[in-house]
Design a protein around this motif. Structure first.
Motif, PDB file in Angstrom:
ATOM      1  N   GLY A 196      38.279  39.516  44.643  1.00  0.00           N
ATOM      2  CA  GLY A 196      39.551  39.887  43.749  1.00  0.00           C
ATOM      3  C   GLY A 196      40.470  40.606  44.722  1.00  0.00           C
ATOM      4  O   GLY A 196      41.714  40.256  44.847  1.00  0.00           O
ATOM      5  N   PHE A 197      40.078  41.575  45.113  1.00  0.00           N
ATOM      6  CA  PHE A 197      40.914  42.427  46.119  1.00  0.00           C
ATOM      7  C   PHE A 197      41.234  41.754  47.043  1.00  0.00           C
ATOM      8  O   PHE A 197      42.588  41.857  47.501  1.00  0.00           O
ATOM      9  CB  PHE A 197      39.915  43.718  46.458  1.00  0.00           C
ATOM     10  CG  PHE A 197      40.747  44.821  47.355  1.00  0.00           C
ATOM     11  CD1 PHE A 197      41.359  45.798  46.694  1.00  0.00           C
ATOM     12  CD2 PHE A 197      40.809  44.637  48.791  1.00  0.00           C
ATOM     13  CE1 PHE A 197      41.989  46.652  47.033  1.00  0.00           C
ATOM     14  CE2 PHE A 197      41.500  45.822  49.379  1.00  0.00           C
ATOM     15  CZ  PHE A 197      42.275  46.695  48.624  1.00  0.00           C
ATOM     16  N   ILE A 198      40.462  40.819  47.743  1.00  0.00           N
ATOM     17  CA  ILE A 198      41.024  39.937  48.807  1.00  0.00           C
ATOM     18  C   ILE A 198      42.036  38.928  48.578  1.00  0.00           C
ATOM     19  O   ILE A 198      43.442  39.059  49.039  1.00  0.00           O
ATOM     20  CB  ILE A 198      39.787  39.363  49.635  1.00  0.00           C
ATOM     21  CG1 ILE A 198      38.987  40.321  50.297  1.00  0.00           C
ATOM     22  CG2 ILE A 198      40.459  38.245  50.525  1.00  0.00           C
ATOM     23  CD1 ILE A 198      37.663  39.545  50.782  1.00  0.00           C
ATOM     24  N   ILE A 199      41.792  38.482  47.427  1.00  0.00           N
ATOM     25  CA  ILE A 199      42.721  37.460  47.052  1.00  0.00           C
ATOM     26  C   ILE A 199      43.985  38.067  46.618  1.00  0.00           C
ATOM     27  O   ILE A 199      45.198  37.642  46.781  1.00  0.00           O
ATOM     28  CB  ILE A 199      42.270  36.526  45.483  1.00  0.00           C
ATOM     29  CG1 ILE A 199      40.885  35.815  46.103  1.00  0.00           C
ATOM     30  CG2 ILE A 199      43.256  35.751  45.029  1.00  0.00           C
ATOM     31  CD1 ILE A 199      41.003  34.602  46.879  1.00  0.00           C
ATOM     32  N   GLY A 200      44.053  39.111  45.825  1.00  0.00           N
ATOM     33  CA  GLY A 200      45.285  39.989  45.360  1.00  0.00           C
ATOM     34  C   GLY A 200      46.148  40.335  46.692  1.00  0.00           C
ATOM     35  O   GLY A 200      47.263  40.441  46.510  1.00  0.00           O
ATOM     36  N   LEU A 201      45.508  40.623  47.947  1.00  0.00           N
ATOM     37  CA  LEU A 201      46.161  40.995  49.080  1.00  0.00           C
ATOM     38  C   LEU A 201      46.751  39.744  49.762  1.00  0.00           C
ATOM     39  O   LEU A 201      47.868  39.767  50.107  1.00  0.00           O
ATOM     40  CB  LEU A 201      45.357  41.648  49.794  1.00  0.00           C
ATOM     41  CG  LEU A 201      44.941  43.077  49.694  1.00  0.00           C
ATOM     42  CD1 LEU A 201      43.891  43.663  50.709  1.00  0.00           C
ATOM     43  CD2 LEU A 201      46.249  44.094  49.639  1.00  0.00           C
ATOM     44  N   HIS A 258      52.573  35.583  42.055  1.00  0.00           N
ATOM     45  CA  HIS A 258      51.849  35.907  40.886  1.00  0.00           C
ATOM     46  C   HIS A 258      51.504  34.553  40.311  1.00  0.00           C
ATOM     47  O   HIS A 258      50.291  34.240  39.827  1.00  0.00           O
ATOM     48  CB  HIS A 258      52.408  36.642  40.020  1.00  0.00           C
ATOM     49  CG  HIS A 258      51.266  37.043  39.102  1.00  0.00           C
ATOM     50  ND1 HIS A 258      50.157  37.919  39.467  1.00  0.00           N
ATOM     51  CD2 HIS A 258      51.046  37.020  37.812  1.00  0.00           C
ATOM     52  CE1 HIS A 258      49.494  38.244  38.374  1.00  0.00           C
ATOM     53  NE2 HIS A 258      50.005  37.707  37.429  1.00  0.00           N
ATOM     54  N   ALA A 259      52.357  33.510  40.462  1.00  0.00           N
ATOM     55  CA  ALA A 259      52.154  32.032  39.934  1.00  0.00           C
ATOM     56  C   ALA A 259      50.895  31.499  40.703  1.00  0.00           C
ATOM     57  O   ALA A 259      50.006  30.711  40.132  1.00  0.00           O
ATOM     58  CB  ALA A 259      53.266  31.180  39.845  1.00  0.00           C
ATOM     59  N   ASP A 260      50.761  31.636  41.945  1.00  0.00           N
ATOM     60  CA  ASP A 260      49.647  31.299  42.462  1.00  0.00           C
ATOM     61  C   ASP A 260      48.411  31.791  42.264  1.00  0.00           C
ATOM     62  O   ASP A 260      47.182  31.273  42.686  1.00  0.00           O
ATOM     63  CB  ASP A 260      49.768  31.395  44.234  1.00  0.00           C
ATOM     64  CG  ASP A 260      50.700  30.309  44.665  1.00  0.00           C
ATOM     65  OD1 ASP A 260      51.239  29.393  43.885  1.00  0.00           O
ATOM     66  OD2 ASP A 260      51.417  30.560  45.820  1.00  0.00           O
ATOM     67  N   SER A 266      42.643  31.208  40.716  1.00  0.00           N
ATOM     68  CA  SER A 266      41.661  31.158  39.699  1.00  0.00           C
ATOM     69  C   SER A 266      41.105  30.022  38.993  1.00  0.00           C
ATOM     70  O   SER A 266      39.759  29.683  38.932  1.00  0.00           O
ATOM     71  CB  SER A 266      42.164  32.194  38.450  1.00  0.00           C
ATOM     72  OG  SER A 266      41.323  32.378  37.482  1.00  0.00           O
ATOM     73  N   ASN A 267      42.094  29.023  38.874  1.00  0.00           N
ATOM     74  CA  ASN A 267      41.651  27.765  38.497  1.00  0.00           C
ATOM     75  C   ASN A 267      40.736  26.863  39.602  1.00  0.00           C
ATOM     76  O   ASN A 267      39.748  26.183  39.170  1.00  0.00           O
ATOM     77  CB  ASN A 267      42.772  26.775  38.153  1.00  0.00           C
ATOM     78  CG  ASN A 267      43.557  27.247  36.768  1.00  0.00           C
ATOM     79  OD1 ASN A 267      42.991  27.824  36.051  1.00  0.00           O
ATOM     80  ND2 ASN A 267      44.764  26.975  36.442  1.00  0.00           N
ATOM     81  N   PHE A 268      40.966  27.026  40.698  1.00  0.00           N
ATOM     82  CA  PHE A 268      40.059  26.475  41.743  1.00  0.00           C
ATOM     83  C   PHE A 268      38.822  27.167  41.915  1.00  0.00           C
ATOM     84  O   PHE A 268      37.820  26.580  42.613  1.00  0.00           O
ATOM     85  CB  PHE A 268      41.066  26.131  43.059  1.00  0.00           C
ATOM     86  CG  PHE A 268      42.017  25.103  42.615  1.00  0.00           C
ATOM     87  CD1 PHE A 268      41.581  23.781  42.726  1.00  0.00           C
ATOM     88  CD2 PHE A 268      43.386  25.308  42.699  1.00  0.00           C
ATOM     89  CE1 PHE A 268      42.482  22.853  42.491  1.00  0.00           C
ATOM     90  CE2 PHE A 268      44.135  24.345  42.494  1.00  0.00           C
ATOM     91  CZ  PHE A 268      43.933  23.109  42.141  1.00  0.00           C
ATOM     92  N   VAL A 269      38.981  28.441  41.782  1.00  0.00           N
ATOM     93  CA  VAL A 269      37.597  29.203  42.371  1.00  0.00           C
ATOM     94  C   VAL A 269      36.728  29.843  41.331  1.00  0.00           C
ATOM     95  O   VAL A 269      35.741  29.473  41.082  1.00  0.00           O
ATOM     96  CB  VAL A 269      38.147  30.455  43.260  1.00  0.00           C
ATOM     97  CG1 VAL A 269      36.971  31.129  43.891  1.00  0.00           C
ATOM     98  CG2 VAL A 269      38.905  29.820  44.513  1.00  0.00           C
ATOM     99  N   ILE A 270      37.551  30.596  40.190  1.00  0.00           N
ATOM    100  CA  ILE A 270      36.750  31.158  39.284  1.00  0.00           C
ATOM    101  C   ILE A 270      36.103  30.093  38.169  1.00  0.00           C
ATOM    102  O   ILE A 270      35.043  30.244  37.634  1.00  0.00           O
ATOM    103  CB  ILE A 270      37.549  32.352  38.825  1.00  0.00           C
ATOM    104  CG1 ILE A 270      37.880  33.324  39.723  1.00  0.00           C
ATOM    105  CG2 ILE A 270      36.981  33.064  37.611  1.00  0.00           C
ATOM    106  CD1 ILE A 270      36.549  33.945  40.528  1.00  0.00           C
ATOM    107  N   VAL A 271      37.094  29.332  37.706  1.00  0.00           N
ATOM    108  CA  VAL A 271      36.814  28.502  36.499  1.00  0.00           C
ATOM    109  C   VAL A 271      35.656  27.700  37.066  1.00  0.00           C
ATOM    110  O   VAL A 271      34.825  27.612  36.179  1.00  0.00           O
ATOM    111  CB  VAL A 271      38.049  27.681  35.932  1.00  0.00           C
ATOM    112  CG1 VAL A 271      37.496  26.639  34.997  1.00  0.00           C
ATOM    113  CG2 VAL A 271      39.112  28.580  35.528  1.00  0.00           C
ATOM    114  N   PRO A 272      35.688  26.747  38.213  1.00  0.00           N
ATOM    115  CA  PRO A 272      34.591  25.805  38.565  1.00  0.00           C
ATOM    116  C   PRO A 272      33.260  26.874  38.657  1.00  0.00           C
ATOM    117  O   PRO A 272      32.162  26.279  38.247  1.00  0.00           O
ATOM    118  CB  PRO A 272      35.047  25.384  40.116  1.00  0.00           C
ATOM    119  CG  PRO A 272      36.548  25.703  40.009  1.00  0.00           C
ATOM    120  CD  PRO A 272      36.842  26.776  39.096  1.00  0.00           C
TER     121      PRO A 272
END
Lengths: 242, 283
Positions: A150-155, A160-162, A167-173
């Motif tokens: 999450g820290f890496i993605i946030g950086l 913010h829309a992305d 999340s839809n492509f990584v976390i949800v699957p």
């Protein structure tokens, strides 16, 4: 002292939002438990146990993953792009390695908090989880790995829309394909090998099967490797922002 | 003291700052003026170590920036253009957090918080979350927060932008009080009245280049103490004169409305750059 400053600030923010944070952490898992526990849990057996007992360790891993990931990813992203509070840290005499570690740790602790809530709810449903040192170690490692991610993605993400798309492509699957709701054995062989390597799969396995099960050390090893590889990347990215 | 030697900053092919050579003296109130997009914020961000220079050297009180970043950051206080307060934290907690970040011991931290809340006129609101504050209150809290670690240099990026006239004046009072404590203050602004009132010296920047740096009065005198302003051929024209009598004499040849008045920094800026502060050419 700088490390504790970040921890203190996160604690104050957590305290100020404790009701909404707690409700947000339990509402999803509570619905899962009602649907899968009361709904189909009593009628279905998986690997010789009730579906409720099967699914709860998965829900604990899943929920601690999303909480650890979401909190730091969104907060870092918003503080960089909108709130500009990230800049206040950038101009302060704090090493980025200190800042990164403190943010990752506090987000992981939020994940642990949400896991504790689910475990308490599970107790209310009279599902007793095998909580021992190994369960807690897997839980903490799972939270740390996803807090780092999450820290890496946030950086990295500049809008913010992305963040929602990532999340839809990584976390949800990952939520559905890592053995959370059904055993990985249902997948074809080549897919199973891929899913086995994902951190959530290992966390679910560790929490569900316990230390005595075959491959319990591999769980620790895989999660540990994720931590060892991703943490320096997170720190490097944060230093690059400086 | 802040020193810039041949400082350049480019974003790809676009030059944001070109060959900046400037010294801001210790204890000085210095203003960097220019239209939007002139490079003011880039210079401010480079000084605060938020943006690296493309070439050249910035030194802060003798320490080269980026060589010992942590040490230099301890000497600088930065008030950015937009609020960087933790909205969920109260005013008191925002100051406490800043004090902890800068490693101020507990007793000194608590004493300083009380002083600064009073200085910023926020003692009564110290337990309210910062997100509930008005723009002016947030700006005052940001200034107070920046003073927590007792910096030697204060960098302010457009400190009064978006504030109403009375709050602007209150912020000016606070800045004057800070200056009286001996701090070096370096601000950017596109409000030229603000610079003329507050700053001992100003630098005019246009398209990334420092046009000149001098005391406001010297800059105004350089173009002329009086200005004849008149409207002709669809636009406003200005002519500068050393004295009022010459301006009035010239006005006799003007057809239509005209005005003779004392020149100000804005007139000087337009005269020197041929641009207004909105960034429009050929004024």
């Amino acid at each position: 002292m700088r490390f504790s400053a970040i921890i203190w600030k996160e604690w104050m923010v957590f305290k100020s939002r404790i009701v909404s944070t707690t409700l947000a952490a339990i509402i999803g898992p509570l619905l899962y438990l009602v649907a899968f526990g009361w709904g189909i849990g009593s009628a279905v057996m998986v690997d010789g146990i009730s579906y409720t007992a099967f699914v709860i360790p998965g829900i604990v891993a899943l929920n601690s993953m999303t909480t650890s990931y979401n909190w730091v990813a969104n907060d870092i992203n918003l503080s960089r792009i909108y709130a500009k509070t990230f800049e206040a840290v950038m101009v302060a005499p704090i090493k980025m390695s200190t800042y990164s570690s403190a943010r990752i740790l506090t987000s992981a602790l939020r994940g642990v908090y949400s896991a504790v809530l689910i475990i308490l709810i599970a107790f209310a449903f009279q599902v007793w989880l095998p909580i021992d040192w190994y369960f807690l170690l897997v839980l903490v490692l799972n939270c740390l790995v996803f807090a780092v991610i999450g820290f890496i993605i946030g950086l990295l993400v500049d809008s913010h829309a992305d963040m929602a798309k990532i999340s839809n492509f990584v976390i949800v699957p990952m939520s559905f394909l890592c053995g959370t709701f059904f055993p990985l054995e249902k997948f074809p062989g080549f897919l199973r090998v891929f899913f086995e390597l994902l951190p959530l799969t290992q966390a679910v396995k560790g929490m569900r099967d316990g230390f005595a099960a075959e491959g319990s050390l591999i769980v620790i090893l895989v999660l540990g490797i994720y931590m060892l590889v991703l943490t320096p990347i997170a720190i490097k990215l944060c230093q690059r922002s400086e | 003291m802040i020193s810039y030697k041949d400082v350049c900053k480019s974003y790809g092919q676009t030059a944001a700052v070109v060959g900046l050579n400037l010294e801001v003296k210790e204890g000085e109130f210095f203003g960097l003026l220019g239209p939007n997009g002139a490079g003011k914020t880039t210079i401010m961000r480079m000084t605060a170590a938020l943006t690296p220079v493309s070439s050249g050297v910035i030194t802060v009180n003798g320490e080269q920036l980026h060589r010992d970043l942590v040490k230099v950051k301890q000497k600088i206080g930065v008030v950015p253009q937009y609020s960087n307060l933790e909205g969920e934290l109260t005013a008191w907690e925002n100051l406490e957090y800043h004090g902890r970040l800068y490693g101020i011991p507990r007793a000194a931290r608590r004493r300083r918080i009380d002083e600064l809340l009073e200085f910023a006129e926020l003692t009564e609101r110290q337990n309210d979350p910062a997100r509930l504050f008005s723009g002016g209150m947030q700006r005052k809290l940001m200034i107070a927060k920046t003073l927590m670690h007792d910096p030697q240099i204060l960098l302010l990026d457009e400190p009064t932008v978006g504030l109403d006239a009375s709050v602007r004046r209150r912020i000016w009072d606070l800045l004057r009080q800070i200056k009286a404590r001996g701090l070096t203050i370096f601000l950017t602004t596109h409000y030229l009245d603000e610079a003329q009132i507050l700053c001992e010296r100003v630098g005019l920047i246009d398209a990334g280049r420092l046009v000149l740096a001098d005391a406001p009065q010297n800059i105004i005198s350089g173009v002329g103490q009086y200005v004849l302003e008149y409207f002709s051929d669809g636009h406003t024209s200005q002519e500068f004169f050393a004295d009022k009598e010459s301006a009035i004499a010239a006005a006799r040849n003007v057809q239509g409305d005209f005005k003779v008045r004392e020149a100000n920094l804005e007139d000087a800026f337009i005269s020197l750059t041929n641009r207004d502060l909105g960034g429009n050419d050929e004024v």
